[in-house]
Design a protein around this motif. Structure first.
Motif, PDB file in Angstrom:
ATOM      1  N   LEU B 223      34.595  19.912 -13.760  1.00 34.99           N
ATOM      2  CA  LEU B 223      33.428  19.046 -13.590  1.00 34.99           C
ATOM      3  C   LEU B 223      33.587  17.792 -14.433  1.00 34.99           C
ATOM      4  O   LEU B 223      33.323  16.668 -13.990  1.00 34.99           O
ATOM      5  CB  LEU B 223      32.165  19.817 -14.006  1.00 34.99           C
ATOM      6  N   ARG B 224      34.067  18.002 -15.678  1.00 35.99           N
ATOM      7  CA  ARG B 224      34.217  16.880 -16.588  1.00 35.99           C
ATOM      8  C   ARG B 224      35.301  15.922 -16.102  1.00 35.99           C
ATOM      9  O   ARG B 224      35.139  14.696 -16.166  1.00 35.99           O
ATOM     10  CB  ARG B 224      34.579  17.416 -17.962  1.00 35.99           C
ATOM     11  N   ILE B 225      36.387  16.472 -15.587  1.00 34.08           N
ATOM     12  CA  ILE B 225      37.456  15.594 -15.087  1.00 34.08           C
ATOM     13  C   ILE B 225      36.948  14.796 -13.888  1.00 34.08           C
ATOM     14  O   ILE B 225      37.157  13.588 -13.793  1.00 34.08           O
ATOM     15  CB  ILE B 225      38.699  16.423 -14.695  1.00 34.08           C
ATOM     16  N   MET B 226      36.225  15.483 -13.000  1.00 32.15           N
ATOM     17  CA  MET B 226      35.717  14.793 -11.805  1.00 32.15           C
ATOM     18  C   MET B 226      34.754  13.680 -12.179  1.00 32.15           C
ATOM     19  O   MET B 226      34.885  12.547 -11.732  1.00 32.15           O
ATOM     20  CB  MET B 226      35.004  15.800 -10.890  1.00 32.15           C
ATOM     21  N   ALA B 227      33.767  14.019 -13.025  1.00 34.42           N
ATOM     22  CA  ALA B 227      32.715  13.050 -13.317  1.00 34.42           C
ATOM     23  C   ALA B 227      33.155  12.026 -14.353  1.00 34.42           C
ATOM     24  O   ALA B 227      32.803  10.855 -14.269  1.00 34.42           O
ATOM     25  CB  ALA B 227      31.456  13.778 -13.784  1.00 34.42           C
ATOM     26  N   GLY B 228      33.948  12.458 -15.327  1.00 33.81           N
ATOM     27  CA  GLY B 228      34.265  11.574 -16.438  1.00 33.81           C
ATOM     28  C   GLY B 228      35.562  10.806 -16.269  1.00 33.81           C
ATOM     29  O   GLY B 228      35.748   9.755 -16.886  1.00 33.81           O
ATOM     30  N   HIS B 229      36.479  11.334 -15.461  1.00 38.23           N
ATOM     31  CA  HIS B 229      37.784  10.681 -15.362  1.00 38.23           C
ATOM     32  C   HIS B 229      38.071  10.123 -13.986  1.00 38.23           C
ATOM     33  O   HIS B 229      38.471   8.978 -13.856  1.00 38.23           O
ATOM     34  CB  HIS B 229      38.878  11.663 -15.778  1.00 38.23           C
ATOM     35  N   VAL B 230      37.896  10.956 -12.959  1.00 37.39           N
ATOM     36  CA  VAL B 230      38.226  10.482 -11.614  1.00 37.39           C
ATOM     37  C   VAL B 230      37.175   9.485 -11.116  1.00 37.39           C
ATOM     38  O   VAL B 230      37.501   8.408 -10.613  1.00 37.39           O
ATOM     39  CB  VAL B 230      38.356  11.675 -10.636  1.00 37.39           C
ATOM     40  N   LEU B 231      35.899   9.842 -11.305  1.00 41.41           N
ATOM     41  CA  LEU B 231      34.819   9.004 -10.775  1.00 41.41           C
ATOM     42  C   LEU B 231      34.886   7.542 -11.254  1.00 41.41           C
ATOM     43  O   LEU B 231      34.817   6.623 -10.431  1.00 41.41           O
ATOM     44  CB  LEU B 231      33.463   9.634 -11.109  1.00 41.41           C
ATOM     45  N   PRO B 232      35.043   7.304 -12.563  1.00 38.56           N
ATOM     46  CA  PRO B 232      35.096   5.894 -12.994  1.00 38.56           C
ATOM     47  C   PRO B 232      36.230   5.131 -12.327  1.00 38.56           C
ATOM     48  O   PRO B 232      36.130   3.931 -12.100  1.00 38.56           O
ATOM     49  CB  PRO B 232      35.344   5.996 -14.507  1.00 38.56           C
ATOM     50  N   ASN B 233      37.301   5.848 -12.001  1.00 41.59           N
ATOM     51  CA  ASN B 233      38.448   5.161 -11.412  1.00 41.59           C
ATOM     52  C   ASN B 233      38.287   4.870  -9.926  1.00 41.59           C
ATOM     53  O   ASN B 233      39.048   4.089  -9.370  1.00 41.59           O
ATOM     54  CB  ASN B 233      39.717   5.982 -11.650  1.00 41.59           C
ATOM     55  N   ILE B 234      37.333   5.532  -9.271  1.00 42.58           N
ATOM     56  CA  ILE B 234      37.102   5.188  -7.872  1.00 42.58           C
ATOM     57  C   ILE B 234      35.808   4.395  -7.720  1.00 42.58           C
ATOM     58  O   ILE B 234      35.326   4.158  -6.625  1.00 42.58           O
ATOM     59  CB  ILE B 234      37.070   6.443  -6.953  1.00 42.58           C
ATOM     60  N   MET B 235      35.266   3.964  -8.858  1.00 42.43           N
ATOM     61  CA  MET B 235      33.978   3.251  -8.837  1.00 42.43           C
ATOM     62  C   MET B 235      34.066   1.961  -8.013  1.00 42.43           C
ATOM     63  O   MET B 235      33.122   1.629  -7.278  1.00 42.43           O
ATOM     64  CB  MET B 235      33.567   2.931 -10.273  1.00 42.43           C
ATOM     65  N   ALA B 236      35.175   1.232  -8.134  1.00 41.87           N
ATOM     66  CA  ALA B 236      35.291  -0.030  -7.394  1.00 41.87           C
ATOM     67  C   ALA B 236      35.169   0.246  -5.901  1.00 41.87           C
ATOM     68  O   ALA B 236      34.450  -0.449  -5.179  1.00 41.87           O
ATOM     69  CB  ALA B 236      36.620  -0.701  -7.702  1.00 41.87           C
ATOM     70  N   LEU B 237      35.852   1.283  -5.448  1.00 42.96           N
ATOM     71  CA  LEU B 237      35.789   1.667  -4.043  1.00 42.96           C
ATOM     72  C   LEU B 237      34.346   1.987  -3.647  1.00 42.96           C
ATOM     73  O   LEU B 237      33.868   1.559  -2.592  1.00 42.96           O
ATOM     74  CB  LEU B 237      36.663   2.904  -3.805  1.00 42.96           C
ATOM     75  N   ILE B 238      33.634   2.696  -4.528  1.00 42.48           N
ATOM     76  CA  ILE B 238      32.274   3.105  -4.188  1.00 42.48           C
ATOM     77  C   ILE B 238      31.352   1.897  -4.096  1.00 42.48           C
ATOM     78  O   ILE B 238      30.526   1.804  -3.186  1.00 42.48           O
ATOM     79  CB  ILE B 238      31.774   4.148  -5.202  1.00 42.48           C
ATOM     80  N   ILE B 239      31.535   0.946  -5.023  1.00 42.91           N
ATOM     81  CA  ILE B 239      30.707  -0.263  -4.963  1.00 42.91           C
ATOM     82  C   ILE B 239      30.965  -1.011  -3.657  1.00 42.91           C
ATOM     83  O   ILE B 239      30.039  -1.461  -2.976  1.00 42.91           O
ATOM     84  CB  ILE B 239      30.996  -1.170  -6.172  1.00 42.91           C
TER      85      ILE B 239
END
Lengths: 315, 323
Positions: B223-239
């Motif tokens: 959960l921590r890897i998904m939310a804390g590590h992977v998510l910030p790195n795909i944030m540009a895509l999400i925006i």
């Protein structure tokens, strides 16, 4: 290749199973049913009971579901609970209408998109390119129902004339009226697709033009026209074809709106009417058919892919 | 010179992330004049939506006494009046509020759900992945508008039975029970499947990075890897996805309202007004033209800004058939 197509066709089975269950459950969950429409909002409980009994709506859901699916395997897609017209006969009358609309839409979209995309990619960042690009964003932004309405309104203001609304005439009976009936909704529906395809054609062509074999073609002294049409365009079309396939799904929604505006008795309008009237068998059948078409179109797209680009091999 | 090459890895990471800061994005916009135009349109829209009660001269839902119905644009009613004598300008102004609310909330809802599903599907893999992806397959094969119509007729109208209607000229829905909240959720759900697939793809490629492995070696939970590590790195895509989907959601609201399964009357929806105005096209073209132009301009603004953002943040997305 044959193997690949076969596997993809097999994949259709679970998808259609999922769709059939999903539509079935979704539409049974709608509060109110056909019985209410037949008996009227204030219909007596006895009337509701009798109608539901007649239509088999009182049976367990599983029985109703297997009954419906069993019918499909025997080639019986069910019939309207209100008019008792079979879906098969509705399809016979309405499918040509929607098909003609879709074909004309695609012709218009491609006829607008590809030349515009090529022109704009050949002269990138010139005023011409900017104008074409702006028009394409504009085309993407005008909702098809507004464009459809404008296509009725503007001729009305300018020429005191509107395209014929309603009173559908088949092509082989009265081609001239028929074309007038279809050209406007197709234009309204095709503009957004043309806009999307144009952007794609442009970016894809720009990318292809950077390849070595294009430089080779230039250095052989070929004319620009030959380089673009013979060498570049065929490869640039690959993503365009895929996206065109994806658009077909969205187009089905568009046909609902434009058939309504222009009074065309097609499948989209049938779907809308049946959803509002809770005519389950018709809606279920239509959703199943359009899902099948959608999946098959996507398969066809992948096959066309390989034809455009022989490097693509499906194992 | 050679010393400059040996930059510690974490510096590079920081630099990477800074490139996406809001200020950087705004600065980068100056190379995209059309994006600036889009931003201006959206700015005007947002101001209109927030200040609607101050800007609109009349109440959007009730007609002032003493007005003529279907009155052409005058100084009193700059956009004319509709069939009930309501001021079209006030309805267009309040429509901006409704459009933005439904558009923003539905996209945030849809993208939030899809991001969670896509992260789970891409990162966890295995059975979770198969279940989510097979569901997405089915959802994608559904014609989108039909799915929305179905959801709206299931959820939108909890206590009334089916309605009798005439398909040609009266608005389909006279019911006031359709809930705007449910419409918003339905549009959000409608876009979830496609977004889930895109997010999953991004997660799959992000998962290959060493930092994921490092985090796992340090004992971080999934959960921590998904939310804390992977998510910030795909944030540009999400925006970028949010900006692409906003006009899609706005069009969906307008289309559904146009078909009578969206926002119920008398709420000032541009789509619903277009539908009602269709019967008075000849007598009152202004009633069609102003709300229609409002939708088109809004969607245009979001499309232009979305294109610019996509170029700045994630050039890989160019040409995806999402819009």
């Amino acid at each position: 290749m044959g193997n690949y197509i076969l596997r993809r066709l097999l994949l259709l089975v679970p998808i259609l199973f999922g769709i059939s269950v999903a539509t079935f459950v979704l539409f049974r969950a709608i509060p109110g049913d056909v019985a209410v429409i037949i008996c009227g909002q204030t219909g007596s409980p006895e009337c509701l009971e009798r109608v539901r009994d007649q239509l088999g709506l009182n049976r367990p859901l599983l029985v109703q579901y297997t009954d419906w699916v069993g019918g499909i395997f025997r080639g019986d897609f069910g019939a309207s609970m209100l008019s008792h017209v079979s879906l098969a006969s509705e399809l016979r009358h309405r499918f040509p209408v929607t098909l003609e609309l879709l074909i004309m839409t695609n012709i218009i979209a491609l006829a607008l998109a590809i030349p515009a995309g090529v022109i704009s990619a050949m002269r990138p960042n010139t005023p011409l390119d900017l104008v074409v690009r702006f028009l394409s964003v504009l085309g993407l932004s005008i909702p098809n129902f507004f464009l459809g309405t404008l296509l009725i309104l503007l001729p009305l203001i300018w020429f005191d004339w509107t395209p014929p609304l309603g009173g559908y005439k088949p092509f082989f009976e009265d081609p001239w009226t028929n074309l007038q009936q279809f050209i406007f909704p197709s234009l309204a529906l095709g503009t957004a697709i043309a806009a999307g395809l144009m952007r794609l054609t442009r970016s894809s062509l720009l990318e292809v033009m950077r390849n070595d074999y294009i430089r080779t073609a230039w250095s052989k002294g070929l004319r620009e026209r030959t380089v673009v049409t013979r060498h570049a365009l065929k490869n640039a079309m690959i993503p365009v074809v895929t996206v065109l396939g994806l658009y077909i799904g969205g187009l089905m929604g568009g046909t609902v709106i434009l058939e309504m505006i222009f009074g065309l008795p097609g499948l989209g309008r049938l779907a809308l009417e049946s959803i509002l009237l809770r005519d389950y068998p018709i809606v279920q059948g239509l959703v199943l058919i359009s899902a099948t078409v959608f999946v098959l179109v996507n398969l066809a797209v992948d096959v066309v892919y390989a034809w455009f680009d022989p490097r693509i091999r499906y194992a | 010179m050679a010393r400059e090459v040996a930059v510690p890895a974490e510096w590079e990471l920081r630099a990477e992330r800074r490139r996406y800061g809001p200020l950087r994005v705004l600065l980068a916009l100056r190379h995209h004049p059309l994006g600036v135009f889009g931003l201006v349109v959206i700015f005007v829209l947002v101001v209109t939506a927030i200040g609607a009660p101050l800007i609109a001269p009349y109440d959007p839902e009730t007609a002032p006494s003493q007005t003529k119905v279907l009155q052409p644009p005058t100084l009193d009613h700059v956009f004319g009046t509709d069939r009930l004598g309501r001021d079209v300008f006030s309805r267009v102004v309040f429509g901006a509020r409704l459009t933005l609310e439904v558009g923003l909330v539905s996209v945030l809802f849809g993208v939030f759900g899809a991001t969670a599903l896509g992260l789970a599907s891409g990162y966890l893999g295995g059975r979770v992945d198969s279940i989510i992806q097979r569901t997405v397959d089915v959802a994608l094969a559904f014609p989108a508008l039909i799915l929305l119509l179905a959801i709206m007729s299931v959820l939108g109208n909890p206590d009334s039975g089916p309605r009798q209607f005439v398909i040609d000229h009266t608005p389909l829905s006279e019911s006031k029970n359709i809930n705007i909240g449910i419409l918003t959720v339905a549009i959000g759900i409608g876009m979830m499947a496609g977004v889930t697939r895109i997010v999953r793809g991004a997660v799959l490629s992000e998962k290959q990075n060493v930092y994921v492995e490092a985090a796992r070696a340090l004992g971080a939970t999934d959960l921590r890897i998904m939310a804390g590590h992977v998510l910030p790195n795909i944030m540009a895509l999400i925006i970028v996805l949010v900006s692409i989907l906003l006009p899609v959601a706005i069009l969906a609201e307008a289309s559904l309202s146009f078909l009578g399964l969206g926002v119920p009357p008398p709420a000032p929806s541009w789509g619903a007004d277009l539908s009602a105005a269709r019967s008075w096209l000849e007598e009152a073209p202004w009633w069609t033209i102003f709300p229609g132009t409002a939708i088109s301009l809004t969607v245009l603004g979001f499309n232009l800004l979305g294109d610019a953002l996509r170029d700045i943040l994630d050039p890989r997305l160019r040409g995806r058939g999402l819009s």
